[in-house]
Design a protein around this motif. Structure first.
Motif, short mmCIF file in Angstrom:
data_model
loop_
_atom_site.label_atom_id
_atom_site.label_comp_id
_atom_site.label_asym_id
_atom_site.label_seq_id
_atom_site.Cartn_x
_atom_site.Cartn_y
_atom_site.Cartn_z
N UNK A 20 -4.09 -13.09 36.43
CA UNK A 20 -3.77 -11.82 35.79
C UNK A 20 -2.46 -11.25 36.34
N UNK A 21 -2.22 -11.42 37.63
CA UNK A 21 -0.97 -10.93 38.24
C UNK A 21 0.23 -11.66 37.64
N UNK A 22 0.13 -12.97 37.48
CA UNK A 22 1.23 -13.75 36.91
C UNK A 22 1.48 -13.33 35.47
N UNK A 23 0.44 -13.16 34.70
CA UNK A 23 0.58 -12.73 33.30
C UNK A 23 1.22 -11.34 33.24
N UNK A 24 0.84 -10.46 34.14
CA UNK A 24 1.40 -9.11 34.16
C UNK A 24 2.89 -9.13 34.49
N UNK A 25 3.29 -9.98 35.43
CA UNK A 25 4.71 -10.06 35.80
C UNK A 25 5.53 -10.58 34.62
N UNK A 26 5.07 -11.64 33.98
CA UNK A 26 5.80 -12.17 32.82
C UNK A 26 5.81 -11.17 31.67
#
Length: 57
Positions: A20-26
């Motif tokens: 979820x953190x990676x998706x949020x950053x992108x």
């Protein structure tokens, strides 16, 4: 509501939080790029050269 109990198990959370953190950053980067593009297009519509250097020190 059994699916909620399954999601909050530590094994599942250990995988979900980084994903979820990676998706949020992108997603954040994509929104910023889209906003900059919209600003550039608006400048062009208003007859302003978006590549002109306005910093004159």
């Amino acid at each position: 509501m059994d699916w909620v109990a399954k999601i909050f198990q530590p094994q599942v959370l250990a995988l979900l939080i980084p994903v979820i953190a990676i998706i949020a950053v992108f997603g954040n980067k994509a929104l910023k790029a889209h906003h900059q593009h919209q600003e550039r297009m608006e400048k062009i519509r208003n007859g302003i050269d978006p590549d002109a250097n306005t910093d004159k020190e």
